[in-house]
Design an enzyme around this catalytic site. Structure first.
Site, mmCIF file in Angstrom:
data_model
loop_
_atom_site.group_PDB
_atom_site.id
_atom_site.type_symbol
_atom_site.label_atom_id
_atom_site.label_comp_id
_atom_site.label_asym_id
_atom_site.label_seq_id
_atom_site.Cartn_x
_atom_site.Cartn_y
_atom_site.Cartn_z
ATOM 1 C CB SER A 168 52.514 33.443 37.414
ATOM 2 O OG SER A 168 51.575 33.265 36.397
ATOM 3 C CG ASP A 189 46.803 38.756 39.243
ATOM 4 O OD1 ASP A 189 46.331 38.618 38.092
ATOM 5 O OD2 ASP A 189 47.583 37.938 39.763
ATOM 6 C CG HIS A 247 49.493 37.726 36.479
ATOM 7 N ND1 HIS A 247 49.252 36.978 37.611
ATOM 8 C CD2 HIS A 247 50.325 36.979 35.707
ATOM 9 C CE1 HIS A 247 49.899 35.831 37.518
ATOM 10 N NE2 HIS A 247 50.551 35.806 36.379
ATOM 11 C CG ASP A 248 53.599 41.137 34.146
ATOM 12 O OD1 ASP A 248 53.540 39.895 34.273
ATOM 13 O OD2 ASP A 248 53.872 41.705 33.085
#
Lengths: 379, 379
Positions: free
Chosen positions: A160, A319, A352-353
């Site tokens: 990220s 994501d 996303h995580d």
């Protein structure tokens, strides 16, 4: 599962008890000409720097992360954010590598930022702290790396916002890193990514305790920051994962203002975030994210024409905040420049995580990429 | 493009100048046993009810919509929300059909809702208004339809929350509609959909003017409602469309608190929304959305086993808020029940809002479905 943090029970694959240290440099001149006087950087290291000083890996954290990437702080039960990947025998193997992890400037976890005391006033800078860019964060890291006498990092890695820093390293200091690992990231924020950050910032600005960024710890814009975090949190998870984790279940605990489990979860996440993050920093760091831009297409290809390292780019199908096509943009531009790059899109359903979570597949991808470096191979 | 609203210049495909009317019924008993005394419904009609009273189409609006679906209010330049599809010669052809459009109860555009004056206190109900469900909205519509002496609607049609109402019609009054058109909708909200609404509600609750839902027009939770709308607005558009429309451009106008065009756009959308919508209604209507559940899979198949009408289900590839798989769930359950259903997934890039926008493809899909009704055919 990580074991609790007492010196006797630390497992042999943990780096054990660690401490965040602060290093002070005289100054840092920012991209926009302003000067940080002094520059302070909070950092941790794991493993040992070898004699040739060629075994160092810099890991870069995401929006709400900090320097604590692995091991345990004394008395704490929760390890650093990337503990699954950093330690003896792990992907970032501390028997082999010297890992450096620092808090970004503009943040609120020990490095220079809005909470830093302004020597001229004796008060925290708060919103008078200068704007910092991703490039400035990387300039600060370069000072730390040079302090260790490291001429070339074995690797820079991050997910990220950490991935943006890794990418920025490759263009700002092309000869200073051998490998670059970019996970769940992008060469610039899309309008949608900016939009989510913008609503978060507006939530803070709408809080009556915001007061143009001048507030006390007792009277801070907690509700605004909690809202920003709640919304952000939705974007970090996938639709599928939220369905599995919460579905349409009723709320947990005694939170009265919601009818659903996903609601009580988000409210809890928002409320606990305000205890560990500063609203000004949230604005500074999200602005750094939104303003970072190496372009896309030809612009990005030109920006990346000067890089010298090997790349690993990892994207996650689920994501939707940093969709795989953004990773592919980076890969395409590297390929046009004939830069060695490995691209992996993982099917992890966590959204996303994913880059933060335990995954054997991700573990072996990182291992393979790092171990193939000396042969100069790509995956 | 629609022409401005002066009686001379109305184009021949417009229904022209229209007026919202209010009808009052003695009462409505809600699903939870509470009673609205009286029930008021704001509605508009376009076209003429034929003698057999079998040419009526009920159109149902989405979250922030109202009864004004087509034509122009006196002096206004912007037509009703579905003007492209409703009018002489249009898909919902007012030369052929009698279109009824009503504001949902719980809303704030004329039907009974939080702004309604409580006869007992002389003050608006505000947050003392009873919880209303999608089923209650449909019960109210049924009273309006019966008032016209209509035994069977030719069709019920709607997008998003309007699609949920259409679906609810098919199970609540199976013999009262011949055709059901469900666009960009779902049989129940996912955890992610609930989550977005929840953060919107929490933004309103966090506003110091919220005061448990008791506020004056001069002192209302405008910032909270604006934030809810800003966030909602992101979910109505697609990543692709935001990129095309805003990209990374600087802000428009004199909005100082953002560095990007997408920010100034969202801030404007939020600020203008509070002039036309009520914060209590936002909470009531989003709760109705979140609590609506005909289930999925076998549960949905069982719920739909009693329906009698034909269905058209339309989904949009770029709609990530109500993703096509939710439409497919409805279609699958109808198919298991051997109910005639046409399913179309459109490639319109505009995201969830696609159903509201001008599209020749959507136009002909609606026309074909309606015109094939009398042959008892599906598309």
């Amino acid at each position: 599962m990580p074991t609790p943090a007492s010196s006797e029970s630390i497992d042999p694959h943990s780096v054990g008890i660690v401490h965040t240290q602060i290093i002070r440099f005289e100054s840092l001149t920012l991209d926009n000409g302003e000067v940080l006087l002094p520059l302070e950087i909070a950092y941790e290291t794991y493993g040992t720097l070898n004699e040739k000083k060629d075994n160092a890996i810099l890991v870069c954290h995401a929006l709400s992360g900090d320097a604590h990437a692995a091991g345990y702080h004394e008395g704490e039960k929760r390890p650093g954010y990337w503990d699954y990947y950093i330690g003896p025998g792990k992907a970032f193997d501390t028997n082999q590598y010297f890992i450096i992890s620092s808090n970004v400037i503009g943040g609120c976890k020990g490095s220079s930022g809005p909470l830093t005391i302004n020597g001229k006033t004796g008060q925290p800078f708060q919103s008078s702290f200068p704007f910092v860019s991703i490039a400035d964060m990387v300039s600060a890291q370069e000072k730390l790396v040079s302090h260790f006498g490291i001429e070339q990092l074995f690797a820079v890695a991050g997910g990220s916002m950490g991935g943006m820093q890794a990418l920025q390293w490759s263009v700002a200091y092309p000869t200073r890193l051998k490998n670059c690992i970019i996970m769940a990231s992008t060469s610039e924020h899309s309008a949608q990514q900016i939009a989510f950050n913008e609503v978060g910032r507006q939530a803070i600005l709408a809080d009556p305790h915001w007061n143009n960024g001048i507030y006390t710890n007792e009277n801070k814009p907690s509700k605004g920051l909690a809202l920003a975090r709640m919304m952000g949190h939705i974007t970090y998870l996938s639709d599928e994962m939220m369905r599995e984790k919460f579905g349409r279940k009723p709320p947990k605990g005694n939170i009265q203002s919601t009818d659903f489990a996903v609601g009580s979860y988000l409210i809890y996440q928002g409320e606990s975030f305000v205890d560990r993050f500063d609203a000004n920093s949230y604005i500074y760091v999200t602005k750094a994210l939104d303003h970072f831009s190496l372009g896309t297409g030809k612009e990005l290809t030109k920006a990346l024409s000067i890089v010298k390292c090997r790349f690993l780019v990892v994207a996650y199908t689920s994501d939707w905040l940093y969709p795989p096509y953004q990773s592919e943009e980076i890969v395409k531009s590297l390929e046009v420049n004939a830069i060695p790059v490995s691209f992996v899109e993982l099917n992890n359903p966590a959204g996303h995580d994913s880059f933060l979570l335990q995954s054997e597949e991700q573990d072996s991808i990182l291992r393979d990429f790092l171990s193939s470096s000396d042969e100069g191979e790509t995956l």
